[in-house]
Scaffold this motif. Structure first.
Motif, mmCIF file in Angstrom:
data_model
loop_
_atom_site.group_PDB
_atom_site.id
_atom_site.type_symbol
_atom_site.label_atom_id
_atom_site.label_comp_id
_atom_site.label_asym_id
_atom_site.label_seq_id
_atom_site.Cartn_x
_atom_site.Cartn_y
_atom_site.Cartn_z
ATOM 1 N N GLY A 138 24.860 61.299 39.222
ATOM 2 C CA GLY A 138 23.751 60.958 38.344
ATOM 3 C C GLY A 138 22.465 61.670 38.703
ATOM 4 O O GLY A 138 21.564 61.812 37.875
ATOM 5 N N GLY A 139 22.383 62.153 39.965
ATOM 6 C CA GLY A 139 21.201 62.878 40.391
ATOM 7 C C GLY A 139 21.017 64.200 39.678
ATOM 8 O O GLY A 139 19.932 64.791 39.730
ATOM 9 N N MET A 140 22.060 64.689 39.004
ATOM 10 C CA MET A 140 21.923 65.919 38.233
ATOM 11 C C MET A 140 20.946 65.730 37.070
ATOM 12 O O MET A 140 20.385 66.695 36.552
ATOM 13 C CB MET A 140 23.288 66.358 37.687
ATOM 14 C CG MET A 140 24.325 66.650 38.753
ATOM 15 S SD MET A 140 23.916 68.116 39.695
ATOM 16 C CE MET A 140 25.277 68.160 40.874
ATOM 17 N N ALA A 141 20.756 64.480 36.648
ATOM 18 C CA ALA A 141 19.835 64.200 35.545
ATOM 19 C C ALA A 141 18.674 63.329 35.998
ATOM 20 O O ALA A 141 17.528 63.541 35.609
ATOM 21 C CB ALA A 141 20.573 63.508 34.399
ATOM 22 N N SER A 142 18.961 62.316 36.828
ATOM 23 C CA SER A 142 17.925 61.358 37.223
ATOM 24 C C SER A 142 18.314 60.753 38.564
ATOM 25 O O SER A 142 19.022 59.747 38.612
ATOM 26 C CB SER A 142 17.784 60.263 36.156
ATOM 27 O OG SER A 142 16.818 59.317 36.524
ATOM 28 N N ASN A 143 17.844 61.366 39.655
ATOM 29 C CA ASN A 143 18.267 60.904 40.970
ATOM 30 C C ASN A 143 17.745 59.516 41.300
ATOM 31 O O ASN A 143 18.359 58.777 42.068
ATOM 32 C CB ASN A 143 17.824 61.895 42.053
ATOM 33 C CG ASN A 143 18.517 61.649 43.370
ATOM 34 O OD1 ASN A 143 19.750 61.605 43.434
ATOM 35 N ND2 ASN A 143 17.748 61.471 44.421
ATOM 36 N N LEU A 144 16.589 59.148 40.744
ATOM 37 C CA LEU A 144 16.085 57.778 40.829
ATOM 38 C C LEU A 144 16.011 57.267 39.396
ATOM 39 O O LEU A 144 15.139 57.685 38.633
ATOM 40 C CB LEU A 144 14.701 57.742 41.480
ATOM 41 C CG LEU A 144 14.099 56.345 41.658
ATOM 42 C CD1 LEU A 144 14.892 55.540 42.695
ATOM 43 C CD2 LEU A 144 12.623 56.435 42.072
ATOM 44 N N PRO A 145 16.919 56.385 38.982
ATOM 45 C CA PRO A 145 17.051 56.047 37.555
ATOM 46 C C PRO A 145 15.964 55.112 37.020
ATOM 47 O O PRO A 145 16.235 53.997 36.559
ATOM 48 C CB PRO A 145 18.436 55.409 37.482
ATOM 49 C CG PRO A 145 18.635 54.786 38.825
ATOM 50 C CD PRO A 145 17.960 55.728 39.802
ATOM 51 N N LEU A 146 14.731 55.589 37.059
ATOM 52 C CA LEU A 146 13.614 54.788 36.569
ATOM 53 C C LEU A 146 13.723 54.510 35.078
ATOM 54 O O LEU A 146 13.474 53.389 34.617
ATOM 55 C CB LEU A 146 12.290 55.500 36.852
ATOM 56 C CG LEU A 146 11.842 55.598 38.310
ATOM 57 C CD1 LEU A 146 10.567 56.434 38.396
ATOM 58 C CD2 LEU A 146 11.613 54.217 38.902
ATOM 59 N N GLU A 147 14.077 55.545 34.312
ATOM 60 C CA GLU A 147 14.129 55.372 32.865
ATOM 61 C C GLU A 147 15.234 54.407 32.461
ATOM 62 O O GLU A 147 15.059 53.598 31.545
ATOM 63 C CB GLU A 147 14.289 56.730 32.186
ATOM 64 C CG GLU A 147 13.026 57.574 32.312
ATOM 65 C CD GLU A 147 13.191 58.987 31.804
ATOM 66 O OE1 GLU A 147 12.295 59.481 31.112
ATOM 67 O OE2 GLU A 147 14.235 59.606 32.114
#
Length: 373
Positions: free
Chosen positions: A200-209
């Motif tokens: 998932g870090g390829m798009a959002s390593n910290l999934p805030l959204e």
């Protein structure tokens, strides 16, 4: 109104011990998350928390990270490695060469697949040890029983689309965790429901959204633990430059997402204020109603505590691959201390009705950055 607690955990391989230490502080203070959004190593920590009885969660995290320790190989103890390589590089290098007991091992052909005549392969390391560790350590029935919502984020390797697995909608299993941790080219993709998924870090390593993009009517405290910091020291070696490259790429995602969330919240706030000024008779107008509805939903109070992991005393180059006992212990204790200090600094400050308040700290409570929209 009771405060809802959301925990948001980033990826970061061996750096994940920092999150475990931070969670211990939350646990000691009686703070229990209602939901966790996570990626990669953060997803592993999330599953250990959700898949364990509340009173045993810290023990489960400690057992897992103890099992991940890489002390020595081929009969050499950790004390022998400085004779072979400089100590600050040997600990990460041994994990790169030989893996970590609870995470991964070298696979064949792996990196050799690039040689002429070698069979193809899509990963350097095999995640079979991680699969075995997770199946042994996590009660997946408990994880999926609805008491604690868990959302795991991965990325479709073909389309680049972000994929979210929500325990409130579909059972989460070991395949979802492996998929979220498939950071290319180190780890291979995982197939889930006919889709080939990667980290998932390829798009959002910290999934805030994933955690915050939906408006809420609740009062919520969101605690985000980012294993990479956008602030760094001077670079003296190529190894440090490689580390910094990864930090900048992943931490930049976090700050872009945060800026987008602040802008979105401000637009919703303005729509809510606009709705309060429009006569009742006009609010059902089909050209206005959708916008006014969006504004009305942004009536809750969101406080975001964002804590970024800095460096520890004995950090190495390629530190995300350093599973030595000393480094994992230092990260755990630093996570404990950082979480305690930032909670003390936050105190009772919370966002007011309709506000989105951000309190960002870069390790040890330093470099505080606070905004409210």
């Amino acid at each position: 109104m009771a405060e809802r607690t959301t925990l948001i955990l980033s990826g970061g391989n061996a750096l994940g011990a920092y999150q475990a230490g931070a969670y211990e502080t939350l646990h000691e203070r009686g703070m229990r998350p209602d939901e966790i959004f996570a990626v990669s190593t953060g997803a592993i920590n999330a599953a250990l928390i959700a898949g364990t009885p509340a009173e045993k969660r810290v023990d489960a995290l400690r057992d897992f990270w103890d099992s991940a320790v890489q002390d020595g190989v081929w009969g050499f103890g950790a004390s022998c490695w400085p004779k072979l390589w400089h100590v600050n590089r040997s600990r990460a290098l041994q994990s790169l060469l030989f893996g970590s007991p609870a995470f991964y091992r070298l696979r064949l052909p792996g990196a050799l697949s690039g040689l002429p005549g070698a069979p193809p392969d899509a990963g350097i390391y095999d995640l079979a040890p991680l699969r075995e560790s997770l199946e042994r350590s996590i009660d997946f029935d408990r994880l999926n029983d609805g008491q604690l919502r868990v959302v795991i984020v991965a990325v479709d390797a073909h389309s680049g689309e972000e994929v979210r697995f929500d325990s409130a909608e579909t059972p989460i299993g070991v395949e979802h965790l492996l998929a979220s941790g498939g950071f290319l080219p180190f780890f291979p993709p995982t197939q889930v429901d006919g889709r080939l998924l990667v980290d998932g870090g390829m798009a959002s390593n910290l999934p805030l959204e994933a955690a915050l993009e939906e408006p809420t009517l609740e009062s919520r405290l969101c605690i985000a633990l980012d294993l990479f910091s956008r602030r760094g020291a001077a670079l003296k070696t190529v190894g440090q430059a490689v580390d910094r490259q990864l930090e900048l790429l992943l931490s930049a995602q976090t700050w872009r997402a945060l800026q987008n969330l602040e802008r979105t919240h401000e637009l919703r706030r303005q729509l809510r204020q606009l709705g309060e000024r429009i006569p009742e008779a006009l609010r059902d107008d089909p050209t206005l109603a959708p916008a006014l509805k969006e504004g009305a939903r942004a009536d809750g109070a969101t406080t975001l505590l964002l804590l970024s992991h800095g460096r520890v005393e004995h950090d190495t180059e390629m530190r995300a691959f350093d599973f030595s006992r000393r480094s994992l212990s230092e990260r755990w204790e630093t996570g404990r201390a950082d979480m305690a200090q930032t909670l003390d600094m936050l105190g009772s400050r919370r966002a007011g009705r309709g506000e989105f308040a951000v309190h960002a700290y870069n390790g040890r409570g330093a470099d505080a950055d606070e905004t409210t929209v």
